[in-house]
Enzyme design. Structure first.
Site, PDB file in Angstrom:
ATOM      1  N   LYS A  52       7.194  -2.154   8.045  1.00  0.00           N
ATOM      2  CA  LYS A  52       6.746  -1.013   7.226  1.00  0.00           C
ATOM      3  C   LYS A  52       6.833   0.285   8.030  1.00  0.00           C
ATOM      4  CE  LYS A  52       3.954  -3.987   4.290  1.00  0.00           C
ATOM      5  NZ  LYS A  52       2.677  -4.542   3.883  1.00  0.00           N
ATOM      6  N   GLN A  96      -3.395  -4.428   5.571  1.00  0.00           N
ATOM      7  CA  GLN A  96      -2.590  -5.641   5.499  1.00  0.00           C
ATOM      8  C   GLN A  96      -3.477  -6.864   5.266  1.00  0.00           C
ATOM      9  OE1 GLN A  96       0.727  -5.629   5.435  1.00  0.00           O
ATOM     10  NE2 GLN A  96       0.968  -7.841   5.359  1.00  0.00           N
ATOM     11  N   ASP A 119      -0.390   0.212  -2.238  1.00  0.00           N
ATOM     12  CA  ASP A 119      -0.145  -1.215  -2.492  1.00  0.00           C
ATOM     13  C   ASP A 119      -0.319  -1.540  -3.980  1.00  0.00           C
ATOM     14  OD1 ASP A 119       0.653  -2.915  -0.436  1.00  0.00           O
ATOM     15  OD2 ASP A 119      -1.349  -3.009   0.461  1.00  0.00           O
TER      16      ASP A 119
HETATM   17  N1  GUN Z   1       0.071  -9.379   2.592  1.00  0.00           N
HETATM   18  C1  GUN Z   1       1.151  -9.947   2.022  1.00  0.00           C
HETATM   19  N2  GUN Z   1       1.791  -9.064   1.228  1.00  0.00           N
HETATM   20  C2  GUN Z   1       1.089  -7.907   1.314  1.00  0.00           C
HETATM   21  C3  GUN Z   1       1.271  -6.616   0.732  1.00  0.00           C
HETATM   22  O1  GUN Z   1       2.185  -6.348  -0.047  1.00  0.00           O
HETATM   23  N3  GUN Z   1       0.328  -5.676   1.073  1.00  0.00           N
HETATM   24  C4  GUN Z   1      -0.700  -5.951   1.910  1.00  0.00           C
HETATM   25  N4  GUN Z   1      -1.565  -4.982   2.149  1.00  0.00           N
HETATM   26  N5  GUN Z   1      -0.889  -7.142   2.465  1.00  0.00           N
HETATM   27  C5  GUN Z   1       0.007  -8.110   2.166  1.00  0.00           C
END
Ligand code: GUN
Length: 289
Positions: A52, A96, A119
Site C-alpha cells: 500500500k 490493517q 477502506d
Molecule cells: N485485511 C485484509 N484485507 C484488508 C483490507 O482491505 N483492509 C484492511 N484494513 N485490512 C485488511
C-alpha cells in the site's frame, strides 16, 4: 478463454491517478495523503501494508505508516484513530486487519471518521453503499466491478453466484453486483448452502471469495462462465524464495478451459484491490480540497 490481467488494468488506473495527482499539485494543492496503521508483525499484514505504501509512492501520494506492537491497548489505538481523524493534512487512513484478539475490530472501525474511511468498512459507508448513495466502497468489491467494466464483460441480467458472505468482500459485492449500473441477478452462497456444486454450475459469473484454496472444481463451473477468484491463501512452498505461494479459491488448471474469462492468482483481483484503495484516497483528497 481470456485471462483477465488485473495487474495490467491496475497499472493503467495507476497512470490515470498519477496524472490527476500532477494536476492537483500544479494547482498549488498538496498531494493526497494516506496513512496505514499496522499492529504487530503478521507476515501477510506486513506485506499488504508495504504494498500500500509502495503504491502511494508510485502515483505521487504522500503516505504515513503508523506501527504498534501486539500489546498495544484498545485505548491507545482508539486515541491514535482520533488523532488521525483530526489530522487536517491526512485525507484517509486504514487500520490493517486482523487486530490482536484483545482489541475489538468493530470498535476501532466505528471510531474511524467515515469521511476518512478509505477502506469503506465503517457502518455509515456500508449503509450508503446499500442505499446506492455516494460512499467509500470496500476495495475488493470495487476492484472486481471495475475489472468487469474495463473488460466490457456483460453483466446485465446475468446470473451471478458469489461464494462467501464476508463483510469485506462477499456481502458488499452482492450489493454492488445487483445495483442498476451492473444489473446482475445475485445469489450469495455460503457454508450452509445446499447443493453448492449445482448452485455454482448455474452461474454466468462465478465469484469465489471463501478463502479455501482450490475449492472450486471444474464440475462447479458452467461452460463459458466468467470466473473471478478472490482467494489469496498462503501455502507453504519451500522451493520459493519467500517460502510460500499464493493459492486462489479456484482449481485454475481444470476450471480455466471451461471459462470465457478467468482471473489468475496472483495477478487478478489482488492488484485491483490495491488500486481501489488509491482511488478511494484520491476521492477523499478531492473532497477535502
Ligand atoms: N485485511 C485484509 N484485507 C484488508 C483490507 O482491505 N483492509 C484492511 N484494513 N485490512 C485488511
Amino acid at each position: 478463454m481470456i485471462l483477465i490481467d488485473g495487474k495490467k488494468t491496475a497499472d493503467e488506473i495507476k497512470k490515470e491517478i498519477a496524472a490527476e495527482v500532477k494536476l492537483i499539485i500544479s494547482s498549488g494543492k498538496r498531494a493526497p495523503h494516506l496513512a496505514a496503521v499496522l499492529v504487530g508483525h503478521d507476515g501477510g499484514s506486513e506485506t499488504y501494508v508495504a504494498f500500500k505504501i509502495k503504491d502511494c509512492e508510485e502515483v505521487g501520494f504522500r503516505s504515513t505508516l503508523v506501527r504498534f506492537e501486539n500489546d498495544v491497548t484498545e485505548a491507545e489505538l482508539l486515541a491514535k484513530v482520533e488523532e488521525l481523524n483530526n489530522d487536517k493534512d491526512l485525507d484517509g487512513f486504514i487500520v490493517q486487519l486482523p487486530l490482536p484478539k484483545h482489541i475489538s475490530e468493530q470498535k476501532i472501525i466505528e471510531a474511524i471518521d467515515a469521511r476518512k474511511d478509505v477502506d469503506g468498512f465503517h457502518p455509515e459507508n456500508v449503509g450508503r453503499l446499500v442505499l446506492g448513495m455516494p460512499a467509500f466502497l470496500s476495495a475488493t468489491p470495487f476492484g472486481i466491478v471495475e475489472l468487469l467494466k474495463r473488460y466490457k464483460i456483460p453483466t446485465s441480467g446475468k446470473n451471478c453466484v458469489i461464494v462467501g458472505r464476508s463483510n469485506i468482500v462477499g456481502r458488499p459485492l452482492s450489493i454492488l453486483m445487483s445495483q442498476k449500473s451492473v444489473n446482475a441477478t445475485v445469489t450469495v452462497a455460503h457454508s450452509q448452502t445446499k447443493n453448492l456444486d449445482k448452485v455454482c454450475a448455474e452461474a454466468d459469473i462465478l465469484i469465489a471469495a471463501l478463502g479455501s484454496p482450490e475449492f472450486i472444481k471444474a464440475n462447479m463451473v458452467k461452460e463459458g462462465a466468467v470466473v473471478i477468484d478472490v482467494g489469496t491463501t498462503r501455502v507453504n512452498a519451500p522451493e520459493t524464495k519467500s517460502g510460500f505461494r499464493l493459492k486462489g479459491d479456484v482449481k485454475f488448471d481444470e476450471v480455466a478451459p471451461k471459462c470465457s474469462y478467468i482471473t489468475p492468482v496472483p495477478g487478478g483481483v489482488g492488484p485491483m484491490t490495491r488500486v481501489s484503495l488509491l482511488l478511494n484516497t484520491l476521492k477523499a483528497a478531492k473532497k477535502n480540497s
